[in-house]
Design an enzyme around this catalytic site. Structure first.
Site, PDB file in Angstrom:
ATOM      1  CG  HIS A  58      -0.431   0.086   2.489  1.00 20.22           C
ATOM      2  ND1 HIS A  58       0.305  -0.858   3.073  1.00 20.22           N
ATOM      3  CD2 HIS A  58      -0.536   1.101   3.325  1.00 20.22           C
ATOM      4  CE1 HIS A  58       0.672  -0.413   4.376  1.00 20.22           C
ATOM      5  NE2 HIS A  58       0.184   0.623   4.383  1.00 20.22           N
ATOM      6  CG  HIS A  60       0.216   4.462   4.967  1.00 18.48           C
ATOM      7  ND1 HIS A  60      -0.566   3.643   5.575  1.00 18.48           N
ATOM      8  CD2 HIS A  60      -0.766   5.255   4.452  1.00 18.48           C
ATOM      9  CE1 HIS A  60      -1.885   4.119   5.740  1.00 18.48           C
ATOM     10  NE2 HIS A  60      -1.892   5.070   5.101  1.00 18.48           N
ATOM     11  CG  ASP A  62       5.040   2.990   7.252  1.00 22.58           C
ATOM     12  OD1 ASP A  62       4.089   3.444   6.727  1.00 22.58           O
ATOM     13  OD2 ASP A  62       4.894   2.129   8.301  1.00 22.58           O
ATOM     14  CG  HIS A  63       4.072   0.204   4.167  1.00 21.12           C
ATOM     15  ND1 HIS A  63       4.169  -1.213   4.493  1.00 21.12           N
ATOM     16  CD2 HIS A  63       3.938   0.849   5.287  1.00 21.12           C
ATOM     17  CE1 HIS A  63       3.482  -1.272   5.896  1.00 21.12           C
ATOM     18  NE2 HIS A  63       3.407  -0.046   6.322  1.00 21.12           N
ATOM     19  CG  HIS A 114      -3.983   0.453   6.912  1.00 15.02           C
ATOM     20  ND1 HIS A 114      -3.795   0.760   8.173  1.00 15.02           N
ATOM     21  CD2 HIS A 114      -2.708   0.461   6.242  1.00 15.02           C
ATOM     22  CE1 HIS A 114      -2.590   1.500   8.291  1.00 15.02           C
ATOM     23  NE2 HIS A 114      -2.000   1.326   7.107  1.00 15.02           N
ATOM     24  CG  ASP A 133       0.718  -1.396   7.914  1.00 19.53           C
ATOM     25  OD1 ASP A 133       1.593  -2.376   8.003  1.00 19.53           O
ATOM     26  OD2 ASP A 133       0.777  -0.037   7.999  1.00 19.53           O
ATOM     27  CG  HIS A 171       3.989  -1.826  11.380  1.00 17.60           C
ATOM     28  ND1 HIS A 171       4.872  -0.863  11.666  1.00 17.60           N
ATOM     29  CD2 HIS A 171       3.199  -1.630  10.565  1.00 17.60           C
ATOM     30  CE1 HIS A 171       4.684   0.207  10.818  1.00 17.60           C
ATOM     31  NE2 HIS A 171       3.618  -0.228  10.002  1.00 17.60           N
TER      32      HIS A 171
HETATM   33 ZN   LIG Z   1      -0.052   1.586   6.653  1.00 19.31          ZN
END
Ligand SMILES: [Zn+2]
Length: 243
Positions: A58, A60, A62-63, A114, A133, A171
């Site tokens: 996805h 985001h 942090d990915h 999410h 996530d 995570h």
């Molecule tokens: Zn995420």
């Protein structure tokens, strides 16, 4: 005979895991959700693995924040879901598409909730799934874009995979999730035992992932929620929970 995929956790930021995936037969390597390029590149180099693909679950940051730097360093092909926010994407992935690493085939399913673009990669023959996530050990992602109905359905799709499927979330949230789960299902001995096990693992400096479909069916209140209303109640309660 196809060798098993080698899957290595690369810790990043405070609690992310970037997954390096290596097929020894072909020598190919992919990296799942490189939010930060440096640790993923360093671990691949240490192992002598050449990253040829990036798979994003996805958008985001942090990915995906390391996409460009991984591509610059390795020339990797970047595959991820549709939408404008996947940096340097070469291949768009949607429900029914496939990714390949050597002879290993990963099936793409849409798991909105999410985010709306969220996908999971299911390597059916390997009994391996990268779930980003969407599902965490004993928990699930927050509903930033999607609805409780969407997330409930997405979790049920993952929970319907074969029980021995190993699930790789992005995570290390397991301890907080376990503490919430004990309160959500106080009579569930499997949850109580898993909280103790997770605490032992972390105290020993180990990680708590991957998890399995069987473990989540027994100990994840979000997976165990019988319907979207109950799921929504749990998600709201977890958003307020302070472990
Ligand atoms: Zn995420």
């Amino acid at each position: 005979m196809v060798s098993a995929l080698q899957i290595v956790a690369v810790p990043a930021f405070a609690d992310n895991y970037i997954w390096l995936v290596h097929d020894a037969d072909s020598g190919e390597t992919a990296v799942v959700d490189p939010g930060d390029a440096a640790p993923a590149l360093a671990e691949a180099e240490r192992r002598g693995w050449a990253i040829g693909q990036v798979w994003n679950t996805h958008w985001h940051p942090d990915h995906t924040g390391g996409n460009l730097a991984v591509k610059d360093a390795t020339g990797a092909r970047i595959s991820g879901p549709d939408g404008p926010r996947i940096p340097a994407r070469d291949v768009t992935l949607a429900e029914g598409d496939e990714v390949r690493l050597g002879r290993h085939v990963g099936r793409v399913i849409a798991v909105p909730g999410h985010t709306l673009d969220h996908i999971a990669l299911l390597f059916d023959e390997d009994r391996v799934a990268f779930v980003g996530d969407t599902l965490f050990a004993m928990g699930c992602g927050r509903l930033f874009e999607g609805t409780a109905e969407q997330m409930h359905r997405s979790l049920q799709r993952l929970a319907s995979l074969p029980a021995d499927t190993r699930l790789y979330p992005a995570h290390e949230y397991t301890l907080g999730n376990a503490r919430f789960s004990v309160e959500a299902e106080p009579g569930n001995d499997d949850i109580a035992e898993r909280l103790a096990k997770v605490s032992r693992l972390l105290d020993a400096g180990e990680i708590t992932l991957p998890t399995t479909v069987a473990e989540e069916l027994a100990t994840n209140p979000f997976v165990r929620a019988p319907d979207a209303d109950k799921f929504a109640q749990l998600r709201n309660a977890k958003d307020m929970f302070r472990s």
